[in-house]
Design a protein around this motif. Structure first.
Motif, PDB file in Angstrom:
ATOM      1  N   ARG A   1       0.816  -1.214   0.000  1.00 37.05           N
ATOM      2  CA  ARG A   1       0.000   0.000   0.000  1.00 37.05           C
ATOM      3  C   ARG A   1       0.849   1.262   0.000  1.00 37.05           C
ATOM      4  O   ARG A   1       0.404   2.311  -0.478  1.00 37.05           O
ATOM      5  CB  ARG A   1      -0.953  -0.006   1.190  1.00 37.05           C
ATOM      6  CG  ARG A   1      -2.026  -1.085   1.115  1.00 37.05           C
ATOM      7  CD  ARG A   1      -3.257  -0.700   1.903  1.00 37.05           C
ATOM      8  NE  ARG A   1      -3.799   0.544   1.413  1.00 37.05           N
ATOM      9  CZ  ARG A   1      -4.419   1.449   2.185  1.00 37.05           C
ATOM     10  NH1 ARG A   1      -4.526   1.220   3.490  1.00 37.05           N
ATOM     11  NH2 ARG A   1      -4.899   2.550   1.673  1.00 37.05           N
TER      12      ARG A   1
ATOM     13  N   GLY B   1      -7.764   1.738   0.051  1.00 44.62           N
ATOM     14  CA  GLY B   1      -7.531   0.694   1.037  1.00 44.62           C
ATOM     15  C   GLY B   1      -8.769   0.012   1.562  1.00 44.62           C
ATOM     16  O   GLY B   1      -8.731  -1.162   1.925  1.00 44.62           O
TER      17      GLY B   1
ATOM     18  N   SER C   1      -6.213  -5.663  -1.467  1.00 48.13           N
ATOM     19  CA  SER C   1      -4.997  -5.970  -2.214  1.00 48.13           C
ATOM     20  C   SER C   1      -4.116  -7.013  -1.541  1.00 48.13           C
ATOM     21  O   SER C   1      -3.435  -7.787  -2.220  1.00 48.13           O
ATOM     22  CB  SER C   1      -4.187  -4.686  -2.438  1.00 48.13           C
ATOM     23  OG  SER C   1      -3.992  -3.991  -1.216  1.00 48.13           O
TER      24      SER C   1
ATOM     25  N   PHE D   1      -1.423   4.569  -0.354  1.00 47.70           N
ATOM     26  CA  PHE D   1      -2.505   4.164   0.544  1.00 47.70           C
ATOM     27  C   PHE D   1      -3.864   4.589   0.003  1.00 47.70           C
ATOM     28  O   PHE D   1      -4.736   5.032   0.737  1.00 47.70           O
ATOM     29  CB  PHE D   1      -2.275   4.717   1.952  1.00 47.70           C
ATOM     30  CG  PHE D   1      -0.930   4.341   2.508  1.00 47.70           C
ATOM     31  CD1 PHE D   1      -0.718   3.100   3.073  1.00 47.70           C
ATOM     32  CD2 PHE D   1       0.132   5.227   2.428  1.00 47.70           C
ATOM     33  CE1 PHE D   1       0.526   2.740   3.551  1.00 47.70           C
ATOM     34  CE2 PHE D   1       1.385   4.875   2.911  1.00 47.70           C
ATOM     35  CZ  PHE D   1       1.578   3.630   3.470  1.00 47.70           C
TER      36      PHE D   1
END
Length: 457
Positions: free
Chosen positions: A40, A48, A53, A45
Motif C-alpha cells: 500500500r 484501502g 490488495s 494508501f
C-alpha cells in the motif's frame, strides 16, 4: 513566602512539561504513521477500504478481506525524517539562548504482520500486529529548543482479530477488535536561572546569593531536567462494509474508533547541586515519582473506490481524522514538585484533518505488477498553534511500488513514498511559562521505504 516563591518560580519552568507525551508522537500529520504495508505504500494508501490488495486489509478495512486470498504477510518499513529550525531563541530580558541548532534526524524501522484466511464460503478471518503510532524526536539537551523539548519517543503497537461476513453477492460487512499498547518517554530542560529571576528570591535575597549565577542566563550550565515515561494498554474496534457494484467495481467504508489511554509511569526531576538553596526556598526537590497523562488515539473514517480495467486498476481514498480530540494535555501527579512543574496544561486546539489519495496498479506481466499514487493531507495544526516539534504543514506525497512473484506462493512487495519538503514559520512564545521563545522557520523532510513478503497458505 515559600508558597509565593514556588508559584512564581514554577510558572517559568512548566510550559513544556504537559506537552511532552504528546509531542513525542509527532509524524507527518498529527502522530499517526500510515506506513503499515509495503504494497500500500506503493500506491499512496489509496483505495484501502475497497481494493482488498493483500492481508494488511485486516487492519485497514476488515470487510474487504473477503477479496483477499489466504496469505501471510510480513513487512518492514523504514521512515527517514529530518527537521530543522532556522531561527533564534531568547529567554527573559531578551537574553539569547545559546546552544546548538534545533535539528533532528531519525530512521525508524517498523515491522508488521498480517494473516487472512477463509474459514468458509463468505466468511474470512484476519490477524494483525503493527505499529501505527511510532516515532521519536531528539534535539538534545543543549539545543536552543531545550526548554520546549529535548528528547521524545513513542511506541504504539496494535494487535487485532478481524472478521468479514458476506451478506449477499454485493454486500460484505466486517470489523475488528483492537488491543493497543502505548509507551512514551519524554524529556525537557528546566530554565533554572530564569525561574529564580522570576521569583521572590531575586527580590528578597538575590539569585547570586543563593548559588544561582545570573550571568549564565541563556546557557545550559544550571539547567534542570524533567523526564517522564509512561505506558498503557487499551481497546477499540473498527467496522465497515464493502459494496460490490460489479465484479470490477466496488466501494468500501471503514470506521476505526478512538482509543483512550491513561499513560502511567514515572517522572524524574533533577536540578544541579548549585541550585540546592534556591530549590529549598522554592519548595522544589530532586525526585522520582508516579505520574499519569490522558492520551487519545483519534477516530478515523475511510471511503474508498476501486475499479478494474483489465490489467489496469484505479483506486481512490478519502479519509477523515478527528484530531480535535487534542485540545489540551495535562500531566497529573501526587508529588508536589511534579504537580507544580506540570500545573499548567498545554493547549493544542487541533482541528479535523482530511486526506485524499489516488493510485493506479498495472499488471505488466504474470510475475510483475507496478503501482503508483499521490496523496494530499491537510494539517490539523493552525498557524498560531505551530510548535517546533509540531511544525507540519499540509503535505503532498508521491508513491511508487512494485510486486514480483518469486514463486507461485511467494511474492515480494516494494514501496517508496516521498513527501514534499514542508516549511512552516513558528513564533513559539513561552516566555511567561518556560521562559523561552523560538522564532524562525522549521523545515521537515520525510521519505518512506518498505519491503514485504507474501506467502500463500
Amino acid at each position: 513566602m515559600k508558597h509565593s516563591i514556588l508559584s512564581r518560580a514554577v510558572r517559568l519552568c512548566s510550559a513544556g512539561l504537559p506537552a511532552l507525551l504528546l509531542s513525542s508522537l509527532a509524524s507527518a500529520q498529527g502522530y499517526y504513521v500510515d506506513e503499515q504495508s509495503a504494497l500500500r505504500l506503493g500506491d499512496a494508501f489509496s483505495g484501502g477500504a475497497a481494493s482488498g490488495s493483500d492481508a494488511s486489509t485486516a487492519f485497514y478495512a476488515p470487510a474487504a478481506m473477503i477479496k483477499v486470498k489466504d496469505e501471510v504477510v510480513i513487512n518492514v518499513a523504514l521512515i527517514d525524517v529530518s527537521s530543522e529550525l532556522d531561527g533564534s531563541a531568547e529567554t527573559v530580558g531578551s537574553a539569547p539562548i545559546t546552544g546548538k541548532d534545533a535539528k533532528t534526524e531519525s530512521s525508524d524501522l517498523l515491522p508488521t504482520f498480517y494473516m487472512v484466511r477463509s474459514l468458509s464460503d463468505g466468511f474470512s478471518m484476519g490477524l494483525f500486529v503493527n505499529a501505527p503510532y511510532a516515532t521519536g524526536t531528539d534535539f538534545g539537551d543543549d539545543s536552543i529548543a531545550r526548554y520546549q523539548t529535548t528528547e521524545s519517543e513513542i511506541t504504539g503497537i496494535d494487535a487485532g482479530l478481524a472478521l468479514a461476513f458476506r451478506l449477499s453477492d454485493k454486500v460484505t460487512v466486517g470489523g475488528s477488535m483492537i488491543a493497543q499498547y502505548v509507551n512514551a518517554k519524554t524529556a525537557v530542560a528546566i530554565n533554572t536561572v530564569a525561574a529564580c529571576l522570576g521569583s521572590e528570591v531575586e527580590t528578597a535575597l538575590g539569585c547570586d546569593d543563593v548559588g544561582i549565577d545570573t550571568s549564565t542566563l541563556g546557557t545550559d550550565e544550571l539547567d534542570g531536567s524533567f523526564v517522564m515515561e509512561g505506558h498503557n494498554t487499551a481497546f477499540g474496534f473498527s467496522a465497515g462494509a464493502l459494496l460490490e457494484f460489479t465484479p470490477e467495481s466496488r466501494l468500501g467504508l471503514n470506521y476505526r474508533t478512538r482509543i483512550a489511554h491513561q499513560l502511567s509511569g514515572s517522572a524524574t526531576v533533577e536540578f544541579p547541586d548549585e541550585a540546592a538553596t534556591f530549590m529549598a526556598l522554592a519548595g522544589l526537590e530532586n525526585t522520582e515519582a508516579e505520574g499519569k497523562v490522558q492520551l487519545v488515539t483519534p477516530e478515523v473514517a475511510n471511503l474508498s473506490y476501486f475499479h478494474q480495467f483489465g490489467d489496469l486498476s484505479l483506486q481512490a481514498d478519502y479519509s477523515w481524522t478527528k484530531w480535535s480530540r487534542y485540545d489540551q494535555i495535562q500531566v497529573e501527579s501526587r508529588n508536589s514538585t511534579v504537580a507544580a512543574l506540570a500545573a499548567a496544561p498545554q493547549v493544542y486546539d487541533w482541528t479535523e484533518s482530511q486526506r485524499i489519495a489516488v493510485g493506479a496498479t498495472y499488471q505488466l506481466s504474470p510475475a510483475l505488477t507496478l503501482r503508483g499514487g499521490v496523496a494530499m493531507d491537510s494539517t490539523p495544526i493552525e498557524d498560531d498553534k505551530t510548535k517546533v516539534d509540531f511544525a507540519f504543514d499540509d503535505y503532498k506525497a508521491l508513491s511508487l511500488g512494485m510486486s514480483y512473484g518469486i514463486t507461485s506462493d511467494l511474492t515480494l512487495d516494494l514501496g517508496f513514498q516521498h513527501t514534499m519538503t514542508q516549511q512552516r514559520d513558528i513564533d513559539q512564545n513561552d516566555l511567561t511559562t518556560a521562559a523561552a521563545r523560538l522564532q524562525g522557520e522549521v523545515t521537515t523532510k520525510v521519505n518512506s521505504y518498505a519491503a514485504g513478503l507474501r506467502w500463500a497458505i
